[in-house]
Scaffold this active site. Sequence first.
Site, PDB file in Angstrom:
ATOM      1  N   LYS A 107       0.858  -1.189   0.000  1.00  5.88           N
ATOM      2  CA  LYS A 107       0.000   0.000   0.000  1.00  5.88           C
ATOM      3  C   LYS A 107       0.891   1.235   0.000  1.00  5.88           C
ATOM      4  O   LYS A 107       2.011   1.193   0.507  1.00  5.88           O
ATOM      5  CB  LYS A 107      -0.883   0.015   1.264  1.00  5.88           C
ATOM      6  CG  LYS A 107      -2.073   0.929   1.150  1.00  5.88           C
ATOM      7  CD  LYS A 107      -3.232   0.235   0.455  1.00  5.88           C
ATOM      8  CE  LYS A 107      -4.412   1.139   0.282  1.00  5.88           C
ATOM      9  NZ  LYS A 107      -5.556   0.398  -0.303  1.00  5.88           N
TER      10      LYS A 107
HETATM   11  P1  NAD Z   1     -12.910   7.709  -3.205  1.00  9.16           P
HETATM   12  O1  NAD Z   1     -11.941   8.782  -2.868  1.00  9.16           O
HETATM   13  O2  NAD Z   1     -13.285   7.499  -4.627  1.00  9.16           O
HETATM   14  O3  NAD Z   1     -14.269   7.901  -2.380  1.00  9.16           O
HETATM   15  C1  NAD Z   1     -14.274   8.040  -0.988  1.00  9.16           C
HETATM   16  C2  NAD Z   1     -15.618   8.570  -0.543  1.00  9.16           C
HETATM   17  O4  NAD Z   1     -15.611   8.696   0.881  1.00  9.16           O
HETATM   18  C3  NAD Z   1     -15.951   9.960  -1.089  1.00  9.16           C
HETATM   19  O5  NAD Z   1     -17.351  10.077  -1.274  1.00  9.16           O
HETATM   20  C4  NAD Z   1     -15.476  10.880   0.041  1.00  9.16           C
HETATM   21  O6  NAD Z   1     -16.123  12.155   0.019  1.00  9.16           O
HETATM   22  C5  NAD Z   1     -15.865  10.058   1.245  1.00  9.16           C
HETATM   23  N1  NAD Z   1     -15.102  10.385   2.457  1.00  9.16           N
HETATM   24  C6  NAD Z   1     -13.779  10.690   2.572  1.00  9.16           C
HETATM   25  N2  NAD Z   1     -13.468  10.972   3.845  1.00  9.16           N
HETATM   26  C7  NAD Z   1     -14.612  10.813   4.548  1.00  9.16           C
HETATM   27  C8  NAD Z   1     -14.955  10.968   5.923  1.00  9.16           C
HETATM   28  N3  NAD Z   1     -14.023  11.361   6.818  1.00  9.16           N
HETATM   29  N4  NAD Z   1     -16.245  10.704   6.295  1.00  9.16           N
HETATM   30  C9  NAD Z   1     -17.166  10.342   5.385  1.00  9.16           C
HETATM   31  N5  NAD Z   1     -16.910  10.199   4.082  1.00  9.16           N
HETATM   32  C10 NAD Z   1     -15.653  10.425   3.670  1.00  9.16           C
HETATM   33  O7  NAD Z   1     -12.294   6.366  -2.566  1.00  9.16           O
HETATM   34  P2  NAD Z   1     -12.649   4.864  -2.962  1.00  9.16           P
HETATM   35  O8  NAD Z   1     -11.636   4.404  -3.954  1.00  9.16           O
HETATM   36  O9  NAD Z   1     -14.097   4.747  -3.255  1.00  9.16           O
HETATM   37  O10 NAD Z   1     -12.277   4.114  -1.603  1.00  9.16           O
HETATM   38  C11 NAD Z   1     -13.204   4.024  -0.522  1.00  9.16           C
HETATM   39  C12 NAD Z   1     -12.783   2.894   0.391  1.00  9.16           C
HETATM   40  O11 NAD Z   1     -12.747   1.663  -0.350  1.00  9.16           O
HETATM   41  C13 NAD Z   1     -11.392   3.014   1.004  1.00  9.16           C
HETATM   42  O12 NAD Z   1     -11.395   2.411   2.286  1.00  9.16           O
HETATM   43  C14 NAD Z   1     -10.512   2.195   0.066  1.00  9.16           C
HETATM   44  O13 NAD Z   1      -9.333   1.729   0.690  1.00  9.16           O
HETATM   45  C15 NAD Z   1     -11.477   1.055  -0.225  1.00  9.16           C
HETATM   46  N6  NAD Z   1     -11.168   0.315  -1.453  1.00  9.16           N
HETATM   47  C16 NAD Z   1     -11.123   0.954  -2.660  1.00  9.16           C
HETATM   48  C17 NAD Z   1     -10.874   0.209  -3.802  1.00  9.16           C
HETATM   49  C18 NAD Z   1     -10.877   0.839  -5.167  1.00  9.16           C
HETATM   50  O14 NAD Z   1     -10.766   0.089  -6.159  1.00  9.16           O
HETATM   51  N7  NAD Z   1     -11.036   2.122  -5.304  1.00  9.16           N
HETATM   52  C19 NAD Z   1     -10.647  -1.174  -3.715  1.00  9.16           C
HETATM   53  C20 NAD Z   1     -10.721  -1.791  -2.457  1.00  9.16           C
HETATM   54  C21 NAD Z   1     -10.982  -1.032  -1.344  1.00  9.16           C
END
Ligand code: NAD
Length: 419
Positions: A107
């Site tokens: 990561k």
């Molecule tokens: P992203 O940046 O696209 O979206 C994150 C969302 O969460 C946004 O709507 C943002 O406004 C919101 N957010 C951020 N901080 C916040 C807070 N303090 N309180 C409430 N909402 C908040 O990110 P993503 O890629 O969708 O990732 C989201 C989660 O999924 C993370 O934990 C990431 O590690 C996990 N994840 C992502 C992927 C991927 O392919 N993108 C894969 C596996 C896991």
Amino acid sequence: MSLYHSDLYKDALAQMEVAASAMNADPNVIERLRYPKRAITVSIPIRLDDGTVKTFEGYRVQHNMTLGPGKGGIRFHPDVDESETAALAMLMTFKCALVGLPLGGAKGGVRVDPNQLSRQELQALSRRYATEIGPFIGPDKDIPAPDIGTDRQTMAWIMDTYSQIHGYASHGVVTGKPISVGGSLGREEATGRGVAYCVNFAYEKLNKKVDENITVAIHGFGKVGMPAAVDLVEQGAKIVAVSDVSCAVYDPSGLNIPKLIDWVKERKLLKDYPYYDKITNAQLLELDVDVLIPAAIDGVVTEKNMKNIKAKLIAEGANGPLNKDAVEYLSNKDVFIIPDILCNAGGVIVSYFEWVQGLAHFFWDIDQINKTLHAILKNAFDEVYEKAEFYKVDMKKAAMIAALAKLEAAMKLRGLFPG
Ligand code: NAD
């Protein structure tokens, strides 16, 4: 501050120890998995648009690479630190092992609020970060991908930076790239699609079905939350609330998801959306819905609010959204929790397809991507469910047991260098 101080690291470690004891894992293997293999901290000085220089701190942690090169996202967020990054790298080790990918866990992240930087500043940050971690990444070493605050544009910049340094176009160095520079069909929606598949798998086990009677709340309407919403709406489910960092929008009769996606894709916040009631993120988590999908950040359901959670099915779209105590409490209340390392594994599975396609310079069609993604996730889900029944534990512990069993076998076969 150390690599091991964060709640997320302690939680990941505790989850592993509990699973290890339930399955009687080899203590010498567990001892090695307690620590990341390699963790680097880098300084990233960039010139801001006003001509001044500002330095940001970045990290790349490779937790375990027994099964293959490191794999894991890059996060741009003001709360990023080395310990959170190490915890997320550890979760990636378990995730890749669980779904049977020939990849290890890694990561990366930069402590920055990307919303405060211009596009040019973000490009400079991404390229300098890629240069600083450059010696440690590569198609056979460690393959980053997007995470919170990064996207396919970030990956295109990193791919280009690595390619410029090496003198040829390297498709295999990152995944989550745009299609025109070697990305894979289906990668953008893969994590959310996987979450929606897992909700269906869980309902099959519970003899239920996703239909118009099912209500859903999604915490975090980003790269994971949006496609999960789209797929569940297609199956008839009613999404009654979604949130971003600013607030949540709520309508008990169901939200218009395509319109909300258009809004968010213009980089606008939900608090400024002209329709629907606004509630807080905390209120969204406690809504009386059938399915709760925490898909934003870690540690949002803890001992502080676990007693107020009403959903009977929780699909962990984010990494570590429920802490250990919340998982224990809610599982004892018969809440079905689909664990993060299974529920959000769709992203790394299609990233794996993208890496394979990049190395082979041959690209698959979307049917093959979705069919193979579905098959891998279904297999993993069934395996976790069987482990839960066999060991009489919740799905979260069962997922860790399934992952540890695969890692243990491989680590014992490869042995401990130098012997
Ligand atoms: P992203 O940046 O696209 O979206 C994150 C969302 O969460 C946004 O709507 C943002 O406004 C919101 N957010 C951020 N901080 C916040 C807070 N303090 N309180 C409430 N909402 C908040 O990110 P993503 O890629 O969708 O990732 C989201 C989660 O999924 C993370 O934990 C990431 O590690 C996990 N994840 C992502 C992927 C991927 O392919 N993108 C894969 C596996 C896991």
